[in-house]
Motif scaffolding. Structure first.
Motif, PDB file in Angstrom:
ATOM      1  N   SER A 109       0.839  -1.192   0.000  1.00  0.00           N
ATOM      2  CA  SER A 109       0.000   0.000   0.000  1.00  0.00           C
ATOM      3  C   SER A 109       0.873   1.241   0.000  1.00  0.00           C
ATOM      4  CB  SER A 109      -0.939   0.002   1.207  1.00  0.00           C
ATOM      5  OG  SER A 109      -0.200  -0.033   2.400  1.00  0.00           O
ATOM      6  N   GLY A 110       0.291   2.338  -0.414  1.00  0.00           N
ATOM      7  CA  GLY A 110       1.008   3.597  -0.459  1.00  0.00           C
ATOM      8  C   GLY A 110       0.376   4.618   0.460  1.00  0.00           C
ATOM      9  N   LEU A 115       4.642   1.834   1.442  1.00  0.00           N
ATOM     10  CA  LEU A 115       5.542   2.793   0.800  1.00  0.00           C
ATOM     11  C   LEU A 115       4.953   4.170   1.025  1.00  0.00           C
ATOM     12  CD1 LEU A 115       6.007   0.888  -2.582  1.00  0.00           C
ATOM     13  CD2 LEU A 115       7.423   0.732  -0.532  1.00  0.00           C
ATOM     14  N   SER A 116       5.772   5.102   1.533  1.00  0.00           N
ATOM     15  CA  SER A 116       5.232   6.420   1.833  1.00  0.00           C
ATOM     16  C   SER A 116       6.211   7.519   1.451  1.00  0.00           C
ATOM     17  CB  SER A 116       4.867   6.534   3.316  1.00  0.00           C
ATOM     18  OG  SER A 116       5.991   6.315   4.119  1.00  0.00           O
ATOM     19  N   HIS A 164      11.658   9.318   1.037  1.00  0.00           N
ATOM     20  CA  HIS A 164      10.853   8.145   0.727  1.00  0.00           C
ATOM     21  C   HIS A 164      11.085   7.109   1.826  1.00  0.00           C
ATOM     22  CE1 HIS A 164       9.818   9.438  -3.363  1.00  0.00           C
ATOM     23  NE2 HIS A 164      11.024   9.995  -3.347  1.00  0.00           N
ATOM     24  N   LYS A 165      10.009   6.462   2.224  1.00  0.00           N
ATOM     25  CA  LYS A 165      10.108   5.476   3.299  1.00  0.00           C
ATOM     26  C   LYS A 165       9.458   4.180   2.842  1.00  0.00           C
ATOM     27  CE  LYS A 165       7.570   5.949   7.087  1.00  0.00           C
ATOM     28  NZ  LYS A 165       7.103   6.299   8.452  1.00  0.00           N
ATOM     29  N   ALA A 166      10.142   3.061   3.101  1.00  0.00           N
ATOM     30  CA  ALA A 166       9.595   1.738   2.827  1.00  0.00           C
ATOM     31  C   ALA A 166       9.580   0.976   4.149  1.00  0.00           C
ATOM     32  CB  ALA A 166      10.438   1.010   1.800  1.00  0.00           C
ATOM     33  N   GLU A 167       8.404   0.484   4.540  1.00  0.00           N
ATOM     34  CA  GLU A 167       8.245  -0.275   5.779  1.00  0.00           C
ATOM     35  C   GLU A 167       7.694  -1.651   5.444  1.00  0.00           C
ATOM     36  OE1 GLU A 167       6.721   2.735   9.120  1.00  0.00           O
ATOM     37  OE2 GLU A 167       5.308   2.467   7.469  1.00  0.00           O
ATOM     38  N   ALA A 199      13.039   1.664   6.084  1.00  0.00           N
ATOM     39  CA  ALA A 199      14.213   2.258   5.454  1.00  0.00           C
ATOM     40  C   ALA A 199      13.818   3.595   4.838  1.00  0.00           C
ATOM     41  CB  ALA A 199      14.762   1.325   4.389  1.00  0.00           C
ATOM     42  N   PHE A 200      14.717   4.568   4.945  1.00  0.00           N
ATOM     43  CA  PHE A 200      14.502   5.902   4.396  1.00  0.00           C
ATOM     44  C   PHE A 200      15.563   6.177   3.344  1.00  0.00           C
ATOM     45  CE2 PHE A 200      13.004   6.010   8.756  1.00  0.00           C
ATOM     46  CZ  PHE A 200      11.775   6.632   8.641  1.00  0.00           C
TER      47      PHE A 200
END
Length: 126
Positions: free
Chosen positions: A6-7, A41-42, A56-59, A73-74
């Motif tokens: 999801s975003g 993803l945000s 950008h951030k991925a969790e 991770a950023f």
């Protein structure tokens, strides 16, 4: 393995979706008992108003039997953040798998020693 992507403040493109799935298949090859993975993803643009770069951030939240693992991770680039997130998750999976194998070996050693003493006690003396 159930994967949901999801975003948050970002539209998840087909390329992002493919990048996440490609990275997660590598993790699944190391450990096949994964129940589900939720990837978020945000885009955090709070620093963009004062001239800062967008972050950008991925969790990822991964569920295996009895445990939940979380990584984030950023980076300035979303694909770099996805790669870093997948690498962190892969390290956690390998660590978890090693811990399971170590405990399995310990448990087998104790059971074998117990079985030897139990047999001696049960057999009648001649």
């Amino acid at each position: 393995m159930n994967v949901s992507i999801s975003g948050h403040h970002i539209t998840v493109t087909e390329a992002m979706n493919k990048a996440v799935h490609d990275k997660l298949t590598k993790i699944e090859s190391h450990f096949d008992q994964i129940q589900s993975i939720q990837v978020i993803l945000s885009l955090d643009n709070s620093g963009a108003s004062d001239g800062g770069k967008k972050s950008h951030k991925a969790e990822a939240i991964m569920r295996v039997s009895g445990q939940e693992m979380f990584v984030q991770a950023f980076d300035d680039d979303m694909y770099k953040a996805i790669n870093e997130m997948a690498d962190k998750l892969d390290r956690q999976v390998r660590k978890y798998k090693t811990r399971l194998e170590r405990n399995k070996i310990k448990g087998a050693g104790r059971d074998a020693r117990y079985a030897d003493t139990a047999v001696e006690d049960i057999e009648p003396a001649s």
